[in-house]
Motif scaffolding. Structure first.
Motif, short mmCIF file in Angstrom:
data_model
loop_
_atom_site.label_atom_id
_atom_site.label_comp_id
_atom_site.label_asym_id
_atom_site.label_seq_id
_atom_site.Cartn_x
_atom_site.Cartn_y
_atom_site.Cartn_z
N PHE A 41 0.74 -1.12 0.06
CA PHE A 41 -0.07 0.14 -0.07
C PHE A 41 0.97 1.29 0.15
N LYS A 42 0.39 2.23 -0.85
CA LYS A 42 1.32 3.43 -1.05
C LYS A 42 0.29 4.52 -0.52
N ALA A 43 0.62 5.18 0.54
CA ALA A 43 -0.39 6.27 1.08
C ALA A 43 0.17 7.67 0.35
N HIS A 44 -0.75 8.57 0.22
CA HIS A 44 -0.34 10.05 -0.14
C HIS A 44 -0.46 10.93 1.02
N PRO A 45 0.48 11.91 1.20
CA PRO A 45 0.45 12.74 2.16
C PRO A 45 -0.87 13.37 2.48
N THR A 46 -1.71 13.63 1.38
CA THR A 46 -2.89 14.31 1.72
C THR A 46 -4.08 13.33 2.07
N ASP A 47 -3.66 12.16 2.06
CA ASP A 47 -4.91 11.06 2.33
C ASP A 47 -5.44 11.28 3.69
N ILE A 48 -6.78 10.91 3.91
CA ILE A 48 -7.28 11.02 5.39
C ILE A 48 -7.91 9.78 5.47
N TYR A 49 -7.52 9.12 6.72
CA TYR A 49 -8.02 7.66 7.02
C TYR A 49 -9.02 7.89 8.30
N LEU A 50 -9.90 7.15 8.21
CA LEU A 50 -11.01 6.85 9.26
C LEU A 50 -10.65 5.69 9.90
N VAL A 51 -10.25 5.67 11.23
CA VAL A 51 -9.98 4.41 11.92
C VAL A 51 -10.91 4.04 13.02
N THR A 52 -11.26 2.63 13.12
CA THR A 52 -12.20 2.52 13.98
C THR A 52 -11.76 0.91 14.38
N LEU A 53 -12.44 0.50 15.53
CA LEU A 53 -12.24 -0.90 15.92
C LEU A 53 -13.68 -1.38 15.39
N PRO A 54 -13.86 -2.50 14.81
CA PRO A 54 -15.38 -2.98 14.29
C PRO A 54 -16.30 -2.78 15.44
N LYS A 55 -17.40 -2.16 14.89
CA LYS A 55 -18.62 -1.95 15.73
C LYS A 55 -18.56 -0.72 16.52
N SER A 56 -17.69 0.27 16.15
CA SER A 56 -17.14 1.62 17.11
C SER A 56 -18.05 2.75 16.18
N GLY A 57 -18.69 2.44 15.11
CA GLY A 57 -19.27 3.64 14.83
C GLY A 57 -18.70 3.82 13.26
N THR A 58 -18.40 2.89 12.59
CA THR A 58 -17.48 3.15 11.42
C THR A 58 -18.45 3.80 10.32
N THR A 59 -19.50 2.98 10.27
CA THR A 59 -20.38 3.16 9.20
C THR A 59 -21.07 4.61 9.31
N TRP A 60 -21.18 5.05 10.50
CA TRP A 60 -21.93 6.45 10.80
C TRP A 60 -20.89 7.61 10.47
N LEU A 61 -19.47 7.25 10.97
CA LEU A 61 -18.41 8.14 10.61
C LEU A 61 -18.13 8.15 8.98
N LYS A 62 -17.98 7.25 8.42
CA LYS A 62 -17.99 7.07 6.84
C LYS A 62 -19.08 8.02 6.31
N ALA A 63 -20.21 7.97 6.78
CA ALA A 63 -21.41 8.71 6.15
C ALA A 63 -21.15 10.36 6.55
#
Ligand code: PAP
Length: 346
Positions: A78-100
């Protein structure tokens, strides 16, 4: 405004089955490539799949999109770009809501004033709108070859296992965590819906025991949270640390903070016009669970599996006093000296 994920290509051009087949072949190749390394790893009984494997201090599923093989492949390629933004969660912590929320904030200009009549979140799962790097790696035309900026991705990977390029490129991360007791309950119900034939964990008591000793997918819970909390205190401009409970109690302020962190702040005019309230409504549990009543994600998970109750404190309906106290003790010990609280309003 740039298109910041490949959501639109996914939505407007449904993948033909040939592409699905190619992606499945990519996965099979990856699983095969890393199978020898798996044999060396400690095992535990799984929640959804037969086993969890301990890799770099965390438990991972196997032969799945979110799996130890996928993680190894991401670490290798995997190659990241400096301008990337990552949403990080443990499963079932609100991933779907945060993504939305993040998707709606960043793309809000595309869908106002009738510029496009149908918002993707009104017709598709947030997981289709903002991809996990864990799914991207198998895509035939992955987003990460695009040049959009910022690219938005999600991941469940623990901080210490992130692909090196994410850490070295100085990308920004948003970490969302949730009360461990509600994560346990949510994970238990999710696993019950998805368990494959080799996954034999059944009772809540068994799930509780596994969770307590850290053996949940991408657990131990406490180590995952602590890893990101540490970098958020060291580099607050790079890692925004949020809680599900805080988002629930003051969604408006959180949407404002998210927009600022993402470099898409709301203008005064937008604030007056109620742009934030509109996004909150769009991403509400009530709205998203209605949109996602039917159908499956491409990997076969029912859309509805990501929407159960969406509440704080459902653990009180599942944990005995003794269980609750035991988890409190572990959490107190593991988070000793850290400013991590799941009180609503924190
Ligand atoms: P994932 O990591 O597998 O994608 P994730 O979205 O983190 O799952 O967790 C699902 C939980 O978020 C569910 O919680 P529950 O089991 O306690 O009900 C789900 O109901 C909740 N959830 C999903 N969408 C929303 C939303 N829009 N607002 C609040 N909670 C939500």
């Amino acid at each position: 405004m740039p298109i910041t994920s490949h959501a639109f290509s996914l939505l407007s051009v449904p993948k033909c089955s040939d592409e699905d087949k190619k992606e499945r072949a990519n996965m099979a190749l990856t699983f095969d490539r890393y199978k020898d390394r798996l044999r060396m790893l400690p095992k535990e009984k799984g929640w959804i799949t037969g086993n969890l494997y301990m890799y770099q201090g965390f438990w991972h599923q196997t032969m799945r999109i979110i799996s130890v093989e996928t993680l190894m492949a991401l670490q290798d390629t995997f190659k990241a770009h400096p301008t990337d933004i990552y949403l990080v969660t443990l499963p079932k912590s609100g991933t779907t809501w945060l993504k939305a929320l993040v998707f709606a904030i960043v793309n809000r200009k595309r869908y106002t004033n009738g510029s496009l009549s149908t918002h993707p979140l009104l017709i598709s799962n947030p997981h289709n709108c903002l991809p996990f790097i864990e799914t991207e790696i198998y895509a035939n035309t992955p987003t990460y070859v695009d040049t959009h900026s910022p690219r938005l991705f999600a991941t469940h990977i623990p901080y210490t296992s992130l692909p090196q390029s994410i850490i070295e490129s100085g990308c920004r991360l948003i970490y969302l965590c949730r009360n461990p007791k509600d994560v346990l309950v949510s994970m238990f119900h999710f696993a019950n819906k998805l368990r494959d034939k080799s996954g034999s964990l059944v009772t809540f008591e068994e799930a509780f025991e596994s969770f307590s000793k850290g053996a949940m997918p991408v657990g131990p819970y406490w180590d995952h949270v602590k890893g990101y909390h540490k970098v958020s205190t060291e580099h607050p401009g790079k890692v925004l640390f949020l809680t599900y409970e805080g988002m629930k109690v003051d969604t408006l302020n959180h949407v404002k903070r998210l927009a600022k962190f993402l470099d898409y702040p709301f203008t005064e005019e937008e604030e007056v016009e109620g742009a934030m309230q509109e996004i909150i409504r769009l991403c509400s549990f009530e709205n998203l669970s209605e949109v996602n009543k039917h159908g499956n994600l491409r990997e076969g998970i029912p859309n509805a599996a990501f929407f159960r109750k969406g509440e704080v404190g459902d653990w009180t309906n599942h944990l005995t006093n003794e269980m609750s106290q035991r988890l409190d003790r572990i959490t107190k010990e593991k988070f000793h000296g850290l400013d991590i609280s799941f009180n609503q309003g924190s």
